[in-house]
Design a protein around this motif. Structure first.
Motif, PDB file in Angstrom:
ATOM      1  N   SER A 131       0.826  -1.221   0.000  1.00  0.00           N
ATOM      2  CA  SER A 131       0.000   0.000   0.000  1.00  0.00           C
ATOM      3  C   SER A 131       0.855   1.263   0.000  1.00  0.00           C
ATOM      4  O   SER A 131       1.960   1.283   0.550  1.00  0.00           O
ATOM      5  CB  SER A 131      -0.898   0.022   1.233  1.00  0.00           C
ATOM      6  N   SER A 137      -6.934   0.241  -2.078  1.00  0.00           N
ATOM      7  CA  SER A 137      -7.832  -0.654  -2.832  1.00  0.00           C
ATOM      8  C   SER A 137      -7.422  -0.648  -4.307  1.00  0.00           C
ATOM      9  O   SER A 137      -7.416  -1.674  -4.968  1.00  0.00           O
ATOM     10  CB  SER A 137      -9.279  -0.169  -2.708  1.00  0.00           C
ATOM     11  N   TRP A 161       1.001   1.992   6.074  1.00  0.00           N
ATOM     12  CA  TRP A 161       0.282   0.940   6.834  1.00  0.00           C
ATOM     13  C   TRP A 161       1.119  -0.326   6.917  1.00  0.00           C
ATOM     14  O   TRP A 161       0.565  -1.416   6.993  1.00  0.00           O
ATOM     15  CB  TRP A 161      -1.092   0.614   6.222  1.00  0.00           C
ATOM     16  N   THR A 162       2.443  -0.176   6.873  1.00  0.00           N
ATOM     17  CA  THR A 162       3.307  -1.354   6.807  1.00  0.00           C
ATOM     18  C   THR A 162       3.399  -1.985   8.202  1.00  0.00           C
ATOM     19  O   THR A 162       4.120  -1.491   9.077  1.00  0.00           O
ATOM     20  CB  THR A 162       4.700  -0.949   6.280  1.00  0.00           C
ATOM     21  N   THR A 163       2.674  -3.097   8.350  1.00  0.00           N
ATOM     22  CA  THR A 163       2.612  -3.768   9.655  1.00  0.00           C
ATOM     23  C   THR A 163       3.985  -4.313  10.045  1.00  0.00           C
ATOM     24  O   THR A 163       4.656  -4.969   9.243  1.00  0.00           O
ATOM     25  CB  THR A 163       1.584  -4.921   9.599  1.00  0.00           C
ATOM     26  N   PHE A 385      -7.862  -4.070   6.078  1.00  0.00           N
ATOM     27  CA  PHE A 385      -6.616  -4.691   5.583  1.00  0.00           C
ATOM     28  C   PHE A 385      -6.906  -6.030   4.906  1.00  0.00           C
ATOM     29  O   PHE A 385      -7.941  -6.644   5.151  1.00  0.00           O
ATOM     30  CB  PHE A 385      -5.552  -4.832   6.681  1.00  0.00           C
ATOM     31  N   GLY A 386      -5.959  -6.426   4.053  1.00  0.00           N
ATOM     32  CA  GLY A 386      -6.157  -7.665   3.292  1.00  0.00           C
ATOM     33  C   GLY A 386      -7.253  -7.499   2.250  1.00  0.00           C
ATOM     34  O   GLY A 386      -7.763  -8.481   1.718  1.00  0.00           O
ATOM     35  N   GLU A 390     -15.823  -3.790   0.927  1.00  0.00           N
ATOM     36  CA  GLU A 390     -16.508  -3.367  -0.307  1.00  0.00           C
ATOM     37  C   GLU A 390     -15.847  -4.020  -1.532  1.00  0.00           C
ATOM     38  O   GLU A 390     -16.526  -4.442  -2.469  1.00  0.00           O
ATOM     39  CB  GLU A 390     -16.462  -1.833  -0.465  1.00  0.00           C
ATOM     40  N   ILE A 391     -14.525  -4.086  -1.494  1.00  0.00           N
ATOM     41  CA  ILE A 391     -13.781  -4.671  -2.621  1.00  0.00           C
ATOM     42  C   ILE A 391     -14.046  -6.176  -2.692  1.00  0.00           C
ATOM     43  O   ILE A 391     -14.239  -6.744  -3.772  1.00  0.00           O
ATOM     44  CB  ILE A 391     -12.260  -4.391  -2.458  1.00  0.00           C
ATOM     45  N   GLU A 394     -17.278  -6.805  -4.245  1.00  0.00           N
ATOM     46  CA  GLU A 394     -17.212  -6.643  -5.713  1.00  0.00           C
ATOM     47  C   GLU A 394     -16.651  -7.909  -6.362  1.00  0.00           C
ATOM     48  O   GLU A 394     -17.174  -8.375  -7.385  1.00  0.00           O
ATOM     49  CB  GLU A 394     -16.320  -5.457  -6.066  1.00  0.00           C
TER      50      GLU A 394
HETATM   51  C1  LIG Z   1      -4.174  -2.142  10.429  1.00  0.00           C
HETATM   52  C2  LIG Z   1      -3.769  -2.175   8.996  1.00  0.00           C
HETATM   53  C3  LIG Z   1      -2.663  -2.920   8.627  1.00  0.00           C
HETATM   54  C4  LIG Z   1      -2.255  -2.927   7.288  1.00  0.00           C
HETATM   55  N1  LIG Z   1      -1.096  -3.598   6.962  1.00  0.00           N
HETATM   56  C5  LIG Z   1      -0.621  -3.484   5.711  1.00  0.00           C
HETATM   57  C6  LIG Z   1       0.657  -4.038   5.372  1.00  0.00           C
HETATM   58  O1  LIG Z   1       1.347  -4.649   6.197  1.00  0.00           O
HETATM   59  N2  LIG Z   1       1.124  -3.854   4.129  1.00  0.00           N
HETATM   60  C7  LIG Z   1       0.415  -3.197   3.158  1.00  0.00           C
HETATM   61  O2  LIG Z   1       0.879  -3.104   2.030  1.00  0.00           O
HETATM   62  N3  LIG Z   1      -0.796  -2.648   3.446  1.00  0.00           N
HETATM   63  C8  LIG Z   1      -1.311  -2.773   4.697  1.00  0.00           C
HETATM   64  N4  LIG Z   1      -2.522  -2.201   5.017  1.00  0.00           N
HETATM   65  C9  LIG Z   1      -3.206  -1.400   3.982  1.00  0.00           C
HETATM   66  C10 LIG Z   1      -4.498  -1.991   3.485  1.00  0.00           C
HETATM   67  O3  LIG Z   1      -4.268  -3.055   2.604  1.00  0.00           O
HETATM   68  C11 LIG Z   1      -5.283  -0.843   2.839  1.00  0.00           C
HETATM   69  O4  LIG Z   1      -5.627   0.045   3.891  1.00  0.00           O
HETATM   70  C12 LIG Z   1      -6.516  -1.315   2.128  1.00  0.00           C
HETATM   71  O5  LIG Z   1      -6.164  -1.980   0.950  1.00  0.00           O
HETATM   72  C13 LIG Z   1      -7.455  -0.128   1.781  1.00  0.00           C
HETATM   73  O6  LIG Z   1      -6.775   0.889   1.129  1.00  0.00           O
HETATM   74  P1  LIG Z   1      -6.849   2.413   1.621  1.00  0.00           P
HETATM   75  O7  LIG Z   1      -6.532   2.452   3.078  1.00  0.00           O
HETATM   76  O8  LIG Z   1      -6.013   3.218   0.707  1.00  0.00           O
HETATM   77  O9  LIG Z   1      -8.376   2.826   1.486  1.00  0.00           O
HETATM   78  P2  LIG Z   1      -9.115   3.224   0.118  1.00  0.00           P
HETATM   79  O10 LIG Z   1      -8.727   2.282  -0.962  1.00  0.00           O
HETATM   80  O11 LIG Z   1      -8.934   4.685  -0.117  1.00  0.00           O
HETATM   81  O12 LIG Z   1     -10.626   2.935   0.510  1.00  0.00           O
HETATM   82  C14 LIG Z   1     -11.376   3.811   1.344  1.00  0.00           C
HETATM   83  C15 LIG Z   1     -12.816   3.279   1.374  1.00  0.00           C
HETATM   84  O13 LIG Z   1     -13.385   3.330   0.044  1.00  0.00           O
HETATM   85  C16 LIG Z   1     -13.849   2.029  -0.335  1.00  0.00           C
HETATM   86  N5  LIG Z   1     -13.569   1.795  -1.750  1.00  0.00           N
HETATM   87  C17 LIG Z   1     -12.395   1.998  -2.397  1.00  0.00           C
HETATM   88  N6  LIG Z   1     -12.510   1.644  -3.689  1.00  0.00           N
HETATM   89  C18 LIG Z   1     -13.776   1.175  -3.866  1.00  0.00           C
HETATM   90  C19 LIG Z   1     -14.489   0.634  -4.968  1.00  0.00           C
HETATM   91  N7  LIG Z   1     -13.907   0.478  -6.171  1.00  0.00           N
HETATM   92  N8  LIG Z   1     -15.777   0.246  -4.772  1.00  0.00           N
HETATM   93  C20 LIG Z   1     -16.384   0.373  -3.563  1.00  0.00           C
HETATM   94  N9  LIG Z   1     -15.736   0.888  -2.467  1.00  0.00           N
HETATM   95  C21 LIG Z   1     -14.459   1.275  -2.616  1.00  0.00           C
HETATM   96  C22 LIG Z   1     -13.055   1.062   0.511  1.00  0.00           C
HETATM   97  O14 LIG Z   1     -13.728  -0.163   0.675  1.00  0.00           O
HETATM   98  C23 LIG Z   1     -12.916   1.811   1.818  1.00  0.00           C
HETATM   99  O15 LIG Z   1     -14.075   1.651   2.604  1.00  0.00           O
HETATM  100  C24 LIG Z   1      -2.985  -2.212   6.314  1.00  0.00           C
HETATM  101  C25 LIG Z   1      -4.112  -1.483   6.699  1.00  0.00           C
HETATM  102  C26 LIG Z   1      -4.502  -1.459   8.015  1.00  0.00           C
HETATM  103  C27 LIG Z   1      -5.706  -0.634   8.375  1.00  0.00           C
END
Ligand SMILES: Cc1cc2nc3c(=O)[nH]c(=O)nc-3n(C[C@H](O)[C@H](O)[C@H](O)COP(=O)(O)OP(=O)(O)OC[C@H]3O[C@@H](n4cnc5c(N)ncnc54)[C@H](O)[C@@H]3O)c2cc1C
Length: 401
Positions: A131, A137, A161-163, A385-386, A390-391, A394
């Motif tokens: 991320s 997403s 968000w790098t755990t 995460f993971g 919503e995704i 889909e």
């Molecule tokens: C505690 C925690 C640990 C994590 N650890 C890691 C890690 O170790 N390494 C890593 O790489 N990442 C990590 N992540 C990142 C995580 O994978 C992302 O937060 C996640 O993929 C969502 O991306 P975003 O935060 O940019 O939210 P966004 O993508 O901006 O999404 C925001 C909201 O909009 C919704 N949304 C976005 N696009 C769509 C769509 N097309 N249709 C409908 N709804 C949509 C989403 O569902 C969400 O509710 C972690 C996140 C958290 C919270």
């Protein structure tokens, strides 16, 4: 779906229970019970990693030639559910469950020889650099660049968000090696040494007060070309392979079952509105508990269906998205019910942070209430995460239409 255990599987289960009894120390079980994060911090998680490594069970799901156990999917389920029930900490998955299988499948001979033994022994601790501030997403819009310069790539960008990046000495990362019309193309999969010059880890403190996630800045970091996994520009395919394991790994129903048992402990011990009686005797509480119990049973059945599919040789596929969505939402519902049951008595423990969480809160709160508020707040991330819910919906909808 066939879920009756054979006599060999019963014997295997007994071996697992004996091992857990002998090697899972009380300190590690307690750390696991009181941890509010997704993964238990070192040193407790590392102690458990070591015990599994010495037994030869740490990479049980890998192909046998690379150190796997050759277990059937039923054996895996038995091990995973018994370990969770015994409060064994989840082993940090980034090495063993995520990058390990990718290296086994797509890595070079050198990468297999060098990295796989270090993942097994725990010598390397990995984090996942996928991320970015503008790419979650919509991961394929990532901007971190890797430019080839002689025998190195020079990497610049910003991961978020790098755990456990603050514990990790290695990161597997997606980087852009070329600009293509289709943004999924031109992404590559690199293994980055966290001690390289130009890597900066900045903590992000979560709403629960924990330090679990970080922002990682990469400023002209030199990464040897031999640390490119597979082909340049094909990283998206490897990432998709990895994400299926991230969503489909483990037995999520067991986590929910363990959380539900924690909820029942609270209900049996916390005073209710009727003087002299505990919460468990109240009708509205019983109704809520019954609804949660029914959902846990439904998820357990779905988990068993996954096991059955895997036994027949199928990859996790879309079922992984269904189980991930239902499991994370149910876990949140149980954690919220637990916090509601503790009420304000669950709040003082919130002040605790990181490895200090084994220190009792100042207020006289019984141990079953210490982690409740932190778990609820940190657990809000489970549907993000993971892959956000919503995704996942889909992905499921696309499969069904
Ligand atoms: C505690 C925690 C640990 C994590 N650890 C890691 C890690 O170790 N390494 C890593 O790489 N990442 C990590 N992540 C990142 C995580 O994978 C992302 O937060 C996640 O993929 C969502 O991306 P975003 O935060 O940019 O939210 P966004 O993508 O901006 O999404 C925001 C909201 O909009 C919704 N949304 C976005 N696009 C769509 C769509 N097309 N249709 C409908 N709804 C949509 C989403 O569902 C969400 O509710 C972690 C996140 C958290 C919270």
């Amino acid at each position: 779906m066939h879920i009756e255990l054979t006599s060999e599987e019963y014997a295997f289960r007994q071996d697992v229970l004996d091992f857990l009894e002998r090697h899972l120390t009380n300190a590690v079980r307690r750390a696991s019970r009181l941890s509010t994060g997704v993964f238990v911090d070192p040193p407790w998680a590392s102690e458990w990693h070591r015990a599994l490594y010495e037994k030869g069970w740490i990479t049980y799901a890998w192909p046998k030639e690379y150190g796997g156990c050759g277990w059937s999917s039923v054996q895996r389920y038995i091990y995973e559910s018994e370990a969770a029930r015994s409060r064994a900490p989840a082993v940090s998955p980034m090495g063993v469950n995520l990058v390990g299988p990718v290296i086994c499948e797509f890595g070079s001979d050198w990468q297999k020889e060098f990295y796989l033994p270090r993942i097994r022994s725990g010598e390397d601790y990995w984090c996942q650099g996928f991320s970015e501030p503008g790419a979650g997403s919509d991961l394929s819009s990532l901007k971190t660049r890797a430019v080839r310069d002689g025998d190195d790539y020079v990497v610049s960008g910003d991961k978020i968000w790098t755990t456990h990046a603050h514990f990790a000495n290695m990161m597997f990362a997606l980087v852009r090696t070329s600009q293509e019309e289709k943004q999924q193309n031109g992404i590559s999969f690199l293994l980055i040494d966290m001690s390289s010059r130009g890597v900066t880890v900045k903590p992000i403190i979560t709403i629960a007060g924990d330090h679990e996630v970080n922002q990682v800045f990469l400023d002209d970091v030199r990464v040897p070309v031999r640390n490119l996994v597979g082909d340049e520009g094909k990283g998206w395919a490897y990432a998709k392979y990895l994400l299926e394991f991230e969503r489909g790994g483990g037995a999520p129903s067991t986590r929910c079952r363990v959380a539900l048992e924690g909820y029942k402990t609270i209900l049996r011990n916390e005073p209710g509105d009727i003087p002299g009686r505990q919460l468990i005797h109240e009708k509205d509480i019983q109704l809520r508990l019954g609804q949660l119990e029914a959902q846990v049973i439904a998820l357990e059945t779905l988990d068993m269906r996954q096991v059955s599919r895997r036994q027949a040789g199928a990859r996790p596929g879309t079922t992984a998205s269904i189980v991930k969505t239902l499991g994370s939402e149910l876990l949140q519902a149980i954690e919220k019910a637990s916090l509601d049951a503790m009420g304000s008595r669950g709040l003082p423990a919130l002040k605790l942070q990181g490895p200090d969480f084994l220190v009792a809160p100042e207020a006289p709160v019984p141990e079953h209430g210490w982690a409740v508020a932190g778990r609820h707040l940190n657990g809000l991330a489970a549907t993000i995460f993971g892959g956000a819910s919503e995704i996942q919906r889909e992905i499921i909808a696309k499969e069904l239409t």
